[in-house]
Design a protein around this motif. Structure first.
Motif, PDB file in Angstrom:
ATOM      1  N   LYS A 118       3.043   0.262   3.058  1.00 52.38           N
ATOM      2  CA  LYS A 118       3.659  -0.453   1.935  1.00 52.38           C
ATOM      3  C   LYS A 118       5.086  -0.922   2.258  1.00 52.38           C
ATOM      4  O   LYS A 118       6.102  -0.411   1.747  1.00 52.38           O
ATOM      5  CB  LYS A 118       3.644   0.382   0.659  1.00 52.38           C
ATOM      6  CG  LYS A 118       3.861  -0.513  -0.557  1.00 52.38           C
ATOM      7  CD  LYS A 118       3.891   0.232  -1.847  1.00 52.38           C
ATOM      8  CE  LYS A 118       2.512   0.306  -2.466  1.00 52.38           C
ATOM      9  NZ  LYS A 118       2.597   0.742  -3.881  1.00 52.38           N
ATOM     10  N   GLN A 125      -1.484  -0.978  -5.665  1.00 50.50           N
ATOM     11  CA  GLN A 125      -2.933  -0.788  -5.786  1.00 50.50           C
ATOM     12  C   GLN A 125      -3.275  -0.578  -7.253  1.00 50.50           C
ATOM     13  O   GLN A 125      -2.682   0.267  -7.936  1.00 50.50           O
ATOM     14  CB  GLN A 125      -3.398   0.409  -4.951  1.00 50.50           C
ATOM     15  CG  GLN A 125      -4.908   0.579  -5.011  1.00 50.50           C
ATOM     16  CD  GLN A 125      -5.459   1.426  -3.880  1.00 50.50           C
ATOM     17  OE1 GLN A 125      -4.706   1.894  -3.018  1.00 50.50           O
ATOM     18  NE2 GLN A 125      -6.758   1.612  -3.871  1.00 50.50           N
ATOM     19  N   ASP A 130     -10.992   7.864  -7.632  1.00 52.07           N
ATOM     20  CA  ASP A 130     -11.544   8.013  -6.278  1.00 52.07           C
ATOM     21  C   ASP A 130     -13.028   8.381  -6.279  1.00 52.07           C
ATOM     22  O   ASP A 130     -13.770   8.018  -5.364  1.00 52.07           O
ATOM     23  CB  ASP A 130     -10.737   9.062  -5.497  1.00 52.07           C
ATOM     24  CG  ASP A 130      -9.343   8.546  -5.138  1.00 52.07           C
ATOM     25  OD1 ASP A 130      -9.121   7.317  -5.182  1.00 52.07           O
ATOM     26  OD2 ASP A 130      -8.479   9.385  -4.819  1.00 52.07           O
ATOM     27  N   TRP A 145      -1.683  13.610  -1.363  1.00 52.15           N
ATOM     28  CA  TRP A 145      -0.902  12.380  -1.102  1.00 52.15           C
ATOM     29  C   TRP A 145       0.526  12.794  -0.723  1.00 52.15           C
ATOM     30  O   TRP A 145       1.288  13.245  -1.576  1.00 52.15           O
ATOM     31  CB  TRP A 145      -0.942  11.534  -2.370  1.00 52.15           C
ATOM     32  CG  TRP A 145      -0.452  10.123  -2.292  1.00 52.15           C
ATOM     33  CD1 TRP A 145      -1.222   8.997  -2.219  1.00 52.15           C
ATOM     34  CD2 TRP A 145       0.920   9.655  -2.349  1.00 52.15           C
ATOM     35  NE1 TRP A 145      -0.417   7.873  -2.212  1.00 52.15           N
ATOM     36  CE2 TRP A 145       0.896   8.250  -2.295  1.00 52.15           C
ATOM     37  CE3 TRP A 145       2.151  10.299  -2.434  1.00 52.15           C
ATOM     38  CZ2 TRP A 145       2.051   7.485  -2.323  1.00 52.15           C
ATOM     39  CZ3 TRP A 145       3.315   9.534  -2.440  1.00 52.15           C
ATOM     40  CH2 TRP A 145       3.246   8.138  -2.389  1.00 52.15           C
ATOM     41  N   HIS A 213      -5.449   6.487 -11.236  1.00 55.83           N
ATOM     42  CA  HIS A 213      -4.156   6.349 -10.550  1.00 55.83           C
ATOM     43  C   HIS A 213      -4.117   5.028  -9.793  1.00 55.83           C
ATOM     44  O   HIS A 213      -5.150   4.405  -9.553  1.00 55.83           O
ATOM     45  CB  HIS A 213      -3.952   7.514  -9.559  1.00 55.83           C
ATOM     46  CG  HIS A 213      -4.940   7.469  -8.434  1.00 55.83           C
ATOM     47  ND1 HIS A 213      -6.260   7.833  -8.581  1.00 55.83           N
ATOM     48  CD2 HIS A 213      -4.819   7.040  -7.153  1.00 55.83           C
ATOM     49  CE1 HIS A 213      -6.892   7.663  -7.438  1.00 55.83           C
ATOM     50  NE2 HIS A 213      -6.043   7.176  -6.548  1.00 55.83           N
ATOM     51  N   HIS A 231      -8.283  13.028   1.888  1.00 56.53           N
ATOM     52  CA  HIS A 231      -9.260  13.182   0.808  1.00 56.53           C
ATOM     53  C   HIS A 231     -10.200  14.325   1.162  1.00 56.53           C
ATOM     54  O   HIS A 231     -10.652  14.443   2.309  1.00 56.53           O
ATOM     55  CB  HIS A 231     -10.036  11.883   0.565  1.00 56.53           C
ATOM     56  CG  HIS A 231      -9.226  10.876  -0.196  1.00 56.53           C
ATOM     57  ND1 HIS A 231      -8.903   9.642   0.303  1.00 56.53           N
ATOM     58  CD2 HIS A 231      -8.657  10.931  -1.425  1.00 56.53           C
ATOM     59  CE1 HIS A 231      -8.164   8.989  -0.578  1.00 56.53           C
ATOM     60  NE2 HIS A 231      -8.000   9.749  -1.629  1.00 56.53           N
TER      61      HIS A 231
HETATM   62  O1  LIG Z   1      -0.629   4.974  -2.002  1.00 55.28           O
HETATM   63  C1  LIG Z   1      -1.009   4.082  -2.741  1.00 55.28           C
HETATM   64  O2  LIG Z   1      -0.332   3.070  -2.939  1.00 55.28           O
HETATM   65  C2  LIG Z   1      -2.329   4.205  -3.450  1.00 55.28           C
HETATM   66  C3  LIG Z   1      -3.157   5.330  -2.919  1.00 55.28           C
HETATM   67  C4  LIG Z   1      -4.414   5.526  -3.668  1.00 55.28           C
HETATM   68  O3  LIG Z   1      -4.552   5.036  -4.754  1.00 55.28           O
HETATM   69  C5  LIG Z   1      -5.499   6.324  -3.121  1.00 55.28           C
HETATM   70  O4  LIG Z   1      -5.345   6.923  -2.062  1.00 55.28           O
HETATM   71  O5  LIG Z   1      -6.571   6.388  -3.742  1.00 55.28           O
END
Ligand SMILES: O=C(O)CCC(=O)C(=O)O
Length: 292
Positions: A118, A125, A130, A145, A213, A231
């Motif tokens: 980014k 996003q 998920d 994350w 999210h 994940h």
């Molecule tokens: O880090 C992001 O900008 C989005 C990450 C995300 O939404 C995800 O990993 O599912």
């Protein structure tokens, strides 16, 4: 309040300062070096931007009038743990395993890594869940994350919808691709708003597969917002979508699981007694490669 209580109440939990600033400097340098001038399997620079100009929908890179899409130079990397030992070791790090096991109540399996760069000017996003992509059965998935940079709304931090951890998977609608590098999103009922998750480098955010999210665009001119993501799926799951195989135990060994085939069910918002509720309505055609 204990991590587990916070996670159960809000649907997410931030382990502050779980990784040191030295580790963060190492990961930033490591992944920038992996990105520079190289291509890797699964690199994703996002869907083309679409804009309504006049009365027609235009698509393409020329919609970045004055500069090329920054994601072209810094596409997201995926499944690095399959070819990069540093990513594999991070994915099964003992600190992450301990927290995941506490939050899930069972040791997880690891299925995916991703690196978002980014850069300044990059799109965010759109909101999503998920589990729409992973299709874990029974149970759900969990994201870990890791903020590699300090992040807030300006450079594109994550935003989450507290409480959505208990929602069914929603059917998607088209996203605004001028703001999002993916092209689907989920509708929210009136009055439900996402909240930003402000983090410092070294903080690790956990959330389950239902939690809605997404992330803001990076509107700065000079700050990256890099994130390393793992994940995981519950360790008593029997199936996960094909894209996430091979599935790994937290010691790195492979565990044989079934492939969850076809579309999962998805829901839409309907009003019942004046309250929005999710009613199962359709079958999602999502493939993990579409996003995720
Ligand atoms: O880090 C992001 O900008 C989005 C990450 C995300 O939404 C995800 O990993 O599912």
């Amino acid at each position: 309040m204990l991590a587990v209580e916070q996670y159960q109440r809000d649907g997410y939990y931030v382990a502050r300062g779980l990784f040191s600033s030295e580790e963060m400097a190492f990961y930033r340098a490591h992944f920038m070096a992996l990105r520079e001038g190289q291509e890797h399997p699964g690199d994703f620079a996002g869907v083309p931007v679409q804009r309504i100009i006049g009365d027609s929908l235009k698509t393409g890179d020329h919609l970045y009038e004055d500069k090329p899409d920054p994601l072209k130079q810094y596409p997201r990397m995926i499944h690095m743990h399959r070819w990069d030992d540093t990513s594999l070791r991070w994915m099964i790090d003992q600190r992450i395993n301990e927290l995941l096991t506490a939050l899930l109540g069972v040791e997880p399996f690891a299925v995916q890594t991703m690196l978002y760069f980014k850069p300044p000017g990059a799109r965010g996003q759109a909101l999503h869940q998920d589990q729409y992509y992973l299709k874990v059965k029974p149970g759900t998935c969990m994201a870990a994350w890791l903020a590699l940079d300090d992040c807030d709304e300006a450079n594109g931090c994550i935003q989450v919808v507290p409480g959505s951890q208990n929602w069914d998977v929603l059917c998607t609608v088209a996203a605004d691709t001028t703001q999002s590098f993916t092209d689907v999103t989920v509708p929210l009922p009136e009055g439900v708003e996402p909240v930003p998750v402000i983090m410092q480098a070294g903080d690790l955010l956990f959330f389950n597969g239902s939690l809605v999210h997404g992330s803001f665009p990076n509107t700065t001119t000079d700050h990256f917002r890099r994130a390393l993501i793992g994940h995981y799926i519950v360790g008593d799951a029997q199936q996960v979508a094909h894209f996430y195989h091979p599935v790994l135990r937290m010691d790195g060994s492979v565990v044989e699981l079934e492939v969850s085939e076809g579309g999962g069910s998805c829901g839409v918002w309907v009003a019942r007694d004046g309250q929005p509720v999710i009613e199962l309505a359709g079958v999602s055609g999502a493939k993990a490669e579409d996003h995720e």
